[in-house]
Structures are given as C-alpha cells and as structure tokens.
Design an enzyme around this catalytic site. Structure first.
Site, short mmCIF file in Angstrom:
data_model
loop_
_atom_site.label_atom_id
_atom_site.label_comp_id
_atom_site.label_asym_id
_atom_site.label_seq_id
_atom_site.Cartn_x
_atom_site.Cartn_y
_atom_site.Cartn_z
N GLY A 699 38.09 41.02 38.87
CA GLY A 699 38.23 39.90 39.77
C GLY A 699 37.48 40.13 41.06
N CYS A 700 37.19 39.04 41.77
CA CYS A 700 36.41 39.14 43.01
C CYS A 700 37.18 39.87 44.10
CB CYS A 700 36.00 37.75 43.48
SG CYS A 700 37.36 36.56 43.56
#
Length: 882
Positions: A699-700
């Site tokens: 995930g970012c």
C-alpha cells in the site's frame, strides 16, 4: 509460540555471502552443543516450542534482536554451524573498552545474551580507561604517559584496581539480571614488569592461564576478565586492554577477535567505513595511503601482527556493540572485518601451474560421472592449445579460468569457477573475482536461475538475462551493441543445450569437444562471500537487462523483438492511468488487454503503441486468456476484496503448464498471504521477487511508513506512531467525502483512526507494533508521514541520519534529505524522500518524515519495479529515477 516467532525472525533480511552447502556439507549434522541454554539454537532447525515461561521471556528478547540482525535463516544456520565447529573456548575473544561500559552497556549485554542463548561463550576482556581518567582527576592525580603507555604508580594502581573490580561486577550483575551465567576471573594473566623504571606497575603478559577459562566455559559460564595481570611475586600490574585481548587470542586461537568500538569500524580518507581488509593483498597499499595515520595506522599494524600469529581461519572485527550479532551472523556484516587473506596468483599457460596433477585434481573435485579423469584431461588439453587466464590461491581453494575474446567469443568469458568450503570462509572467492575484474573490464558468465544465492552474482554484475533456466550475467559492456549482440543471440539460441546441466562432466565435455563455443557456465559448487574493501557492501543489484529474456508463453523468442504482453484489470482508477503511462514508455512491455466495466467499448487514451479498446473481462475471460498463453503478466488494479475470483481463475488455468504468468496485485487482498511475495524491493530481498510469479504490491501509506521506520528498527524503544496525510486521489474515483473537494477545502479530515488495514500491514511487515493515524487533505496527490519513534538509547540526529543514508545507499528511488520533505517536492516523482531526523532533548525520541506520491512509488511505479524484477528486466527499466 517460539516456532512462529523464530520463523518470522529468521525470514527477515553481500559483504560476506555464506556458500550454499554442497552434498557433503548438507549431509553433515550440526555439532551437538553441550550447554544447557541452546533453545534458540535448536529453533533454527526445528519448530519445537519452549515450555517454561522464563525461557519464553528470554527468547522474545532474542527473537526481537534476530529480526533486526539476521538476514535470513540460511545465514543464521551457516554462521552458527561455523562457530560451533570449534571447541567453545575458541569461538571468540571480545575486547570491551571502558567507554562501551559507560555508554553502551545495555546494547552490549543484549548482544551477549543473544550469543549465550545460542550456546556460544565468548571470552570478555574489558578495560576502564575513561573512568580511570575521571577518578584520577577527582583524586588530584595528573595522568602521565610515556610512549603512549600510562605510567602507573602505586596510587594510580590502587585506584585502578578498585575501579576495575567495580566495573567488572557492574557488567556481571547486568548480565546476571538477563539470565546470562558469568564468571568473573582473576589470575588469568601472568606478567613481568614492562619497564619498572619507566612505567612502574605496568605489565608485559608472559603467560595466559587457559585452564580457568576452559573450566568456566565447560561449566556453562561466560568468562569476564579485567585487563589486570599478576607478577610472579603476586603484585598486580596494569595492562592495556587491547594488549590483554591480543595475548588471550594468541593463547586460545579463536575464530573471531572482536574489538568493540563507539565508531563501529575503521574509516578511509573519505569518511567511508572500511568493510573488509585482506591484509595479504592490501596491507602495503593501506600503509601508503595519506589518510592511514596515527590511531588507524597503529590499529591496522597491531592487528596484522596478531593475525600473523593466528590460524588463517581467524579474523578480527571492529564493530559497535549493538551490531555484534549482525557482524557475526549476517552476510552483510556491520563493522570492519580484517583477515590475513590469501595472495592470488595468475597464470596464462598450463605449464605455469607447475603441478599439473594438482590442477586436474582441483577440476575433478566437484564433478560427477564415471569418466572424470578423461573429461578433465580433455579440458586441460584444450587449455594447453588456447589462450586463457587462471586465478587461484596457493592451496587452490579457489580456481577461476577466464577465456579472452577471440576464437568465436565476442567477449571475455568466465569458463570455470570452483571453490571449496574453506575457500569461501576465508574470502578467497572475493579476492579472485577482484583480480579478474582488474584484468578484464568486461566479462560474461552464466549461473542457474534456481541457484539460491543468485544475489551475490547480481552484486558482481551490471546486468543479466534469463532464459531456459539459466541467467547470463555481464559487467562492463552493453549487450545491445552490434559487436556483442551475438553473445545474447547465442545464449537465447543455445542456452538450454549449453547451460542446462549443472554438473562438471557435461560442462567440461562441452568445453573439450566444442572449444569455439563462446559461453560456458562457471563451475559454482557454492556461492561466494561478498566483501567490500572501500565501504559498506550493500545488498543491492540492478537487473540491467536490455532485451526481453522471457518469450511469451507458448512461443519461442529467438530474437529480441517480442515484448512482454500485459493485461490490466481495473484500469479506470488513478493508479490504472498512471500504470498505462508507464507502460506506454516501457521499451519491452506491450499492453494487450485493459478491463474496465464502466469504460467497456471505449478506446484507451494515452497509449500510443497500439489501439486498445476497454473490455469488461470477468474471471472466466481472464482464465481463457491465461490458458491460451496470451498474457505474460497480469496487473490487478481492483478494489480490496474483489480480486480473489480472478486469481482463482488464473491459478486453475495455469495448472499443468510449464510456466504461468506473473501476477501483481495492487489491492490488499494478498498482502498477508505467505504464499505470495510482498513486493517492496528496497526491503524485500530482490532475488525473492525475481523468482516470484505472485506478487502483492504494498500500500502507498505502508510503503512510505516502512521505509521511514525500517533503518531504525534495532534502536526502537517503543511503538512508533505514524501521522499520515494523503491527497484525495488516495480515496479513489468513487465519490465520497474523502475526495469531495468542497468538503476538503480549508480542512483536514481524519478517518479510520485505529485498526486501519495499513496499520496492520506496516506492523506485520516490520514485525513490530506500529500505530497509524490517517488523514486526507485538499491536495490531489502525495502523502506525508510524520513518524514519532521512541529510541532504546541516547542518539543524535547526525547518528540517525547516517543510519538512514547507509541503509539506502545505492537505492535509486529512496532519497535521504536533511530537512523534513514537503509534499510538493514529491508530487509526480517516482521515489520516496525521507528527512527531518529531529531528536528530542532527551536523545530518546526521534521524529522522521517521509513523503511519497501515492499514485507512483505508492502504487504504479512500485508495481513496475516488481514487474521488471519478476520478468527479468532491469529493475528501473521505464522508470525515471529521482
């Protein structure tokens, strides 16, 4: 349970790459330890849980250190086997300076606990110089030195004796509190007066009482010694702690002599830590360097004098106390490792070997088959008629043969590389390779892609291709050039026939019968230990391929014209658009199918390589494409919880096939599935991604948080807290309050303040609890993290920044800066910026900031990194670096 915790610890991840054990090594059982405290040692090869709560409590401490120190289970096992291959009193002598006892006693004791729980018993020798100076000053005694040696009169000796006893008991008591059994020994060193008229009560050690040490270790105790000695008439004499440690090492001949240092090693003229010194090859050159002066020069000379009296297997390490287990149990090491090494010889004709029979025995030792001698004879006959360069040590623990360009070879080729286990452990392999590189500025060689230690070869190479189970490595050249294109073409055309066999018989037979062939696989019985003589050896390597080595499934790629075929499922979102832009500029990837239910039937914009129409592909459609071998790599850019039917369809379609396509999933669906590879290349071993076909893209938020915390893990003093703020593109294209510009204007919107899925992801991957508090702001793209990190010891901002710079040295997509990075500085960029490093006045808390573009390195760019690695391209192919 210990089994799960230990397994997690040992999964965490050259300067010193331990070789893969050969048949004989693999068959040998680990040495049975005689000590009672070997729970974690056994856990390296079993899943048996510990029964008693106290043992579990200690093990938690050990496992926590293991996570931050041991690079892999293999490394831990190999080094443990090495250290337990000798009698216990010959494991290590560790010299502890007085400053270490004052400033780093907790780190020292935790490291010694680690060794103790593994059944390893180092001998500790400590000094107390800084403390003695302070006490003498308080007592009004002016310290006097002659030729760098402290003049020790009766008053100084009395103060020193009391101080040494106090410091010894303080160390022993701290170890006892942790459950480490110790014995404080006196009377170990016997000495004469060094020069009574000049230095008074200063001793020169004449004898070491080994029996007291051996008895202590036999009983399961770590010996703790002061550096004071006794004369024949019973008088105490002061001895320098470094001298005492050296004399103890001469008496015991241990594998390791460790000097704990606040600086953590020796440094060159550019301020770079010297990772490794091979004295036989480098001593004269080091002594001629303008920066090698004063203390550094004296230390190197003293260590050389010591090692000259010890077995060649012994080595000296200069390290920080908190890095003790990392130096001992990991390939990369931590401080400065010093060995005698072996001088490398070079010959260019068979007659120069002198003993041709010894040469043949060296070539035979790893081969299989009935006609070993005949095969080797043919190879030697071939060498007698053709030019070559051979590199080896006197004992021929390592032998490498390089064929120069010519006779059908477009470039120099490493034809043979054979190394014994002892050759790996004494670093001969690295020295041989360095000698080759000096003579051959460009080189090509091949290795099986199934080799578990490919990483070392990647570190040595500028780039690679893989085909038919083999990897072609090269450095110092561009295989795209017209002159060298035949090398690649021949590898693609004949790779399986020439390189598919792993035994020496086939390799030598091919060499003897087809001498004009330009590529021969190196004989790699085991893998090398990677060292650097000029700085820290980082676990970095670039897959600098220049053409696609993986033909589309079901087709034979005899040229470099067929690109990798890509399918994108879920292309409507911002990340999908970013991926399309990256793929459009990638020279070796072709987007064939793009799926979006909302845009089905419309033409894809922003892709210029071909006309692509959006489709509405369901799991059955994807399965059919997979079964027909029409796609080489699938990108799943779907919302969380939607991906599973597609993966099941792809898995079912690929059953029974030789190869299956690569899948990169951008959702969170498989980030906690151990059968998938977590694709964060800067923290995950790249060789693992290289061999993966199922990759979960991080995930970012989680990417930036992990990169912002990982380097400081071993210094954590509590739970880190991440305050994250994202632009509204992170909320996706589906309308919601979190991407409503009107609601976000002049506003900061907190959400999912506990138990966010990224909180779980960050904590799971770092294997430590991390609190995460997300917010969304009014800008479109970009994330900023402010990370509060408690520390387990006092540190400075400069120390911490250096840790981050060392950890990310060579990482093209991670930039360590001084000031806290800004969101506007990272927008539309493909990497991460980390900075701030503001330390609280107590020295026990640091705030680190990290910024990332959530659509690029936080998603699309990282996806392309993983695709490049898994498909065999250069990792940063098609990615503009920072």
């Amino acid at each position: 349970m210990l089994s799960a915790a230990t397994a997690a610890a040992l999964r965490a991840g050259s300067r010193r790459a331990v070789p893969r054990a050969g048949a004989a090594t693999a068959a040998a059982a680990p040495r049975q330890l005689r000590r009672p405290n070997v729970a974690l040692c056994r856990a390296l090869s079993t899943t048996r849980p510990l029964a008693s709560p106290p043992a579990r409590d200690r093990t938690r401490e050990i496992v926590a250190q293991t996570v931050s120190s041991i690079g892999s289970k293999r490394e831990g096992q190999q080094y443990l086997k090495l250290f337990t291959s000798v009698s216990s009193q010959k494991f290590a002598v560790i010299k502890v300076g007085g400053a270490i006892l004052t400033e780093y006693i907790d780190e020292l004791c935790r490291s010694l606990l680690f060794l103790y729980e593994l059944g390893l018993y180092p001998i500790i020798v400590h000094g107390a110089g800084p403390q003695l100076n302070r006490l003498l000053e308080e007592a009004g005694v002016e310290p006097q030195f002659e030729e760098g040696i402290r003049v020790t009169d009766a008053k100084t000796l009395g103060i020193a004796r009391k101080l040494f006893i106090e410091e010894n008991l303080r160390l022993v008591d701290r170890l006892d509190e942790l459950g480490v059994q110790t014995r404080s020994l006196s009377g170990v060193f016997m000495a004469d007066y060094l020069d009574k008229d000049k230095w008074q009560y200063v001793g020169k050690i004449t004898k070491v009482n080994k029996q007291a040490i051996e008895s202590s270790i036999e009983a399961g105790y770590i010996p703790v010694l002061t550096s004071m000695a006794e004369s024949e008439d019973g008088r105490l004499l002061n001895v320098n702690a470094d001298v005492a440690a050296a004399e103890l090492a001469r008496a015991l001949e241990p594998l390791k002599v460790v000097y704990l240092s606040e600086k953590g090693g020796l440094f060159d003229g550019d301020g770079q830590k010297i990772s490794h010194i091979n004295l036989d090859e480098e001593f004269a050159n080091l002594m001629s360097q303008p920066w090698c002066r004063y203390g550094t020069r004296l230390k190197i000379k003293e260590i050389k004098e010591l090692l000259d009296t010890l077995p060649r297997t012994s080595s000296v390490a200069i390290i920080h106390p908190s890095d003790l287990q990392k130096e001992l149990f990991t390939d990369s090491g931590a401080g400065t490792l010093i060995r005698r090494g072996d001088k490398i010889q070079k010959v260019t004709s068979v007659s120069e070997f002198g003993d041709v029979q010894k040469l043949k025995e060296t070539l035979i030792r790893d081969r299989e088959g009935l006609d070993a001698e005949a095969t080797v004879d043919r190879w030697v006959d071939f060498l007698q008629e053709n030019p070559f360069s051979a590199y080896y040590d006197e004992a021929m623990q390592c032998l490498a043969i390089v064929m120069p360009p010519g006779d059908g070879r477009a470039m120099a080729t490493l034809a043979t590389l054979t190394i014994t286990k002892s050759g790996w452990l004494t670093n001969v392999a690295e020295n041989v390779f360095n000698a080759i590189k000096k003579d051959y500025p460009s080189l090509v060689w091949t290795v099986s892609e199934a080799d578990e230690n490919l990483t070392w070869f990647f570190e040595k190479a500028d780039g690679s291709f893989n085909n038919n189970g083999s990897v072609l490595f090269f450095y110092g050249c561009d295989l795209r050039s017209d002159a060298l294109a035949p090398v690649y073409d021949e590898f693609i055309s004949h790779g399986r026939a020439m390189l598919g066999d792993s035994n020496l018989e086939c390799r030598l037979r091919r060499a003897a019968q087809a001498a004009s062939q330009s590529l021969r696989r190196p004989q790699v019985a085991q893998q090398a230990r990677g060292f650097s003589t000029t700085g820290r050896s980082m676990q970095r390597r670039g897959f600098a391929t220049t053409t696609n080595p993986n033909p589309p499934l079901g087709k034979k790629n005899a040229s470099n014209t067929v690109p990798t075929r890509v399918g994108l499922i879920g292309a409507r979102g911002y990340t999908g658009q970013a991926l399309i832009n990256l793929l459009n500029s990638h020279p070796f990837m072709d987007l064939r199918h793009v799926s979006s239910r909302e845009l089905a039937g419309q033409e894809l914009e922003g892709y210029s390589k071909r006309k692509v129409i959006y489709e509405n592909l369901g799991p059955e459609d994807v399965g059919k494409l997979e079964k027909n071998g029409e796609i080489d790599c699938w990108i799943m850019a779907l919302p969380n919880g939607v991906c599973q039917p597609y993966i099941e369809a792809l898995d079912e379609a690929s059953k029974g096939r030789d190869k299956r396509s690569v899948i990169v999933d951008l959702s969170a669906d498989y980030r906690f599935d151990s059968t998938w590879t977590y694709g964060l290349p800067e923290l995950t071993k790249r060789s693992k991604i290289y061999q993966a076909t199922r990759i979960s893209n991080p995930g970012c938020y989680a990417t930036a948080a992990q990169l912002g915390i990982a380097p400081i893990l071993e210094h954590l003093g509590g739970q880190p807290t991440v305050f994250g703020v994202s632009g509204y593109s992170g909320a996706g294209t589906k309308p919601s309050p979190k991407n409503d510009i009107n609601q976000l204007r002049d506003n900061l919107m907190p959400y999912s303040l506990t138990d966010h899925i990224h909180e779980r992801e960050i904590s799971s991957q770092l294997d430590t609890p991390v609190a995460f508090i997300p917010h969304v702001a009014s800008w479109f793209r970009g994330i900023h993290h402010t990370i509060n990190i408690p520390l387990n010891k006092t540190m400075t901002s400069r120390d911490i920044r250096q840790i981050y710079q060392d950890r990310y040295a060579g990482e093209k997509l991670v930039k360590v800066v001084g000031e806290a990075p800004l969101v506007r500085s990272i927008m539309d960029k493909h990497g991460v910026e980390i900075g701030g490093f503001a330390v609280h006045s107590s020295g026990k808390r640091v705030v680190v900031c990290a910024s990332i573009d959530n659509l690029l390195k936080g998603a699309a760019t990282q996806c392309l990194q993983n695709m490049n690695l898994a498909l065999g391209y250069a990792e940063f192919e098609g990615i503009p670096t920072m």
